[in-house]
Design an enzyme around this catalytic site. Structure first.
Site, short mmCIF file in Angstrom:
data_model
loop_
_atom_site.label_atom_id
_atom_site.label_comp_id
_atom_site.label_asym_id
_atom_site.label_seq_id
_atom_site.Cartn_x
_atom_site.Cartn_y
_atom_site.Cartn_z
N GLY A 20 -17.36 10.39 -38.65
CA GLY A 20 -16.20 9.98 -37.87
C GLY A 20 -15.85 8.53 -38.16
N CYS A 21 -14.64 8.14 -37.79
CA CYS A 21 -14.16 6.79 -38.09
C CYS A 21 -14.91 5.72 -37.30
CB CYS A 21 -12.66 6.70 -37.85
SG CYS A 21 -12.12 7.35 -36.26
N TYR A 22 -14.99 5.87 -35.99
CA TYR A 22 -15.75 4.91 -35.19
C TYR A 22 -17.21 4.84 -35.64
CZ TYR A 22 -11.99 4.46 -31.65
OH TYR A 22 -10.82 4.19 -30.97
N THR A 58 -18.54 5.41 -38.49
CA THR A 58 -18.64 4.72 -39.78
C THR A 58 -18.69 3.21 -39.57
OG1 THR A 58 -17.55 6.48 -41.04
CG2 THR A 58 -17.44 4.25 -41.95
#
Length: 351
Positions: free
Chosen positions: A153-155, A157
């Site tokens: 996921g972006c967060y 990462t």
């Protein structure tokens, strides 16, 4: 010559569109097909007009996924909502197609954790063991040998890259929660019509959401625990901000023993010395989301607050590049033995 045939499933979304953008410029991979559900039968450049005149012959249309035809692909990117990817991945793998899932279905090793946070049974829990968590800077060798990758996921990462040097060195005091205060652009919510995403609702405003219950919490905890080789908990609060793309994460953590600023900075410098996509900024130069927009970079900086004893680490990424599609292409490069940076050296867009 483009010899890797890539299928993009969910091509009409923001992450899927970003995959198309990156693959169109990739020296060794080409688009084998575009698939989707709600926009099946429509031209991609009708749904996403910025691709007009750029799509190769034969792949202009978004099609309903045909698994037998999909067997002609080498790799499939699944840009689908949580809970939908698992069955599709199983069928593609059975047909010899490697899979990179941009959703949440293969990010966890424990199906019970997935079921607790996503409020649904996992469709293929028996596949979790074979899936590799695809954060290349931390688990590069595993990704290189994998046929099934759960793209982070972006967060998660941003938080994991920010703290990895400290956790690997065993210097974080994990007897109390790590605090992660994170802001995201509106593309992080996906390409959908919802009232809170309308311009007049989101512009000139910032708001927290998913407080003490966001689905990325267990993924962050799983990653931090693995890096530290001990249990880690996180108090994670995301915020929606009025920008199109980008994530800025500010993380606070206590140290296990006294460590000076110079020693801490050397730790990050040494850890990321050979990483093209992770940039440690000069002292007192703090990450801006604009400085990484459109790129696969993660910009970092850190400072020890001697007054409180807390270490502050900041990370900026583009949520739909390094936080989604760019990282997926980075994983593809590793899986097929290509240079890791291939097709991903775009300079950030500023202003």
């Amino acid at each position: 010559m483009k010899n890797i045939k890539a299928l993009v499933v969910g091509a009409a979304g923001y992450a899927g569109g970003e995959l198309v953008r990156l693959l169109l410029q990739h020296p060794a991979a080409g688009i084998f097909g575009l698939a989707g559900h709600g926009n099946a039968g429509r031209r991609l450049d009708e749904v996403s007009p910025w691709f007009r005149g750029l799509l190769p012959d034969g792949v202009e249309y978004i099609e309903t996924l045909d698994l037998d035809r999909a067997a002609g692909a080498d790799v499939a990117f699944l840009a689908l909502p949580a809970g939908i990817s698992a069955e599709t991945a199983a069928e593609l793998l059975r047909r010899g197609v490697k899979v990179i899932d941009l959703g949440a279905d293969f990010r966890f090793k424990d199906a019970a954790v997935y079921e607790q946070w996503y409020k649904k049974p996992h469709a293929r829990p028996e596949m979790l063991e074979q899936a590799c968590y695809g954060l290349p800077e931390l688990w590069r060798q595993e990704v290189a040998g994998a046929s099934l990758v759960g793209n982070p996921g972006c967060y998660p990462t941003s938080v994991q890259l920010a703290l990895a040097p400290l956790l690997r060195a065993g210097l974080a005091d994990l007897s109390q929660p790590v605090i992660a205060d994170c802001k995201s652009g509106i593309t992080g919510a996906g390409r959908k019509e919802q009232q809170h995403l309308l311009f007049c609702e989101a512009n000139d405003s910032i708001n927290p959401y998913g407080v003490a219950g966001h689905r990325h919490t267990p993924e962050i905890e799983q990653g931090l625990s693995r890096l530290a080789d001990e249990p880690a908990s996180v108090l994670f609060t995301p915020h929606l901000t009025p920008m199109s793309r980008g994530i800025l994460s500010t993380i606070y953590v206590r140290l296990r023993r006294p460590v000076g600023q110079a020693e801490l900075r050397r730790l990050w410098q040494d850890f990321y010395a050979d990483e093209y996509f992770v940039r440690l900024l000069p002292e007192e130069v703090w990450p801006h989301t604009k400085w990484v927009a459109g790129s696969n970079f993660c910009d970092l900086n850190l400072k020890l607050d001697e007054r409180t004893g807390l270490l502050v680490v900041c990370a900026a990424i583009d949520n739909i590049v390094k936080g989604a599609a760019g990282q997926a292409v980075q994983n593809m490069n590793l899986m097929f033995g290509l240079p890791e940076t291939m097709g991903l050296t775009q300079i950030p867009m500023m202003p």
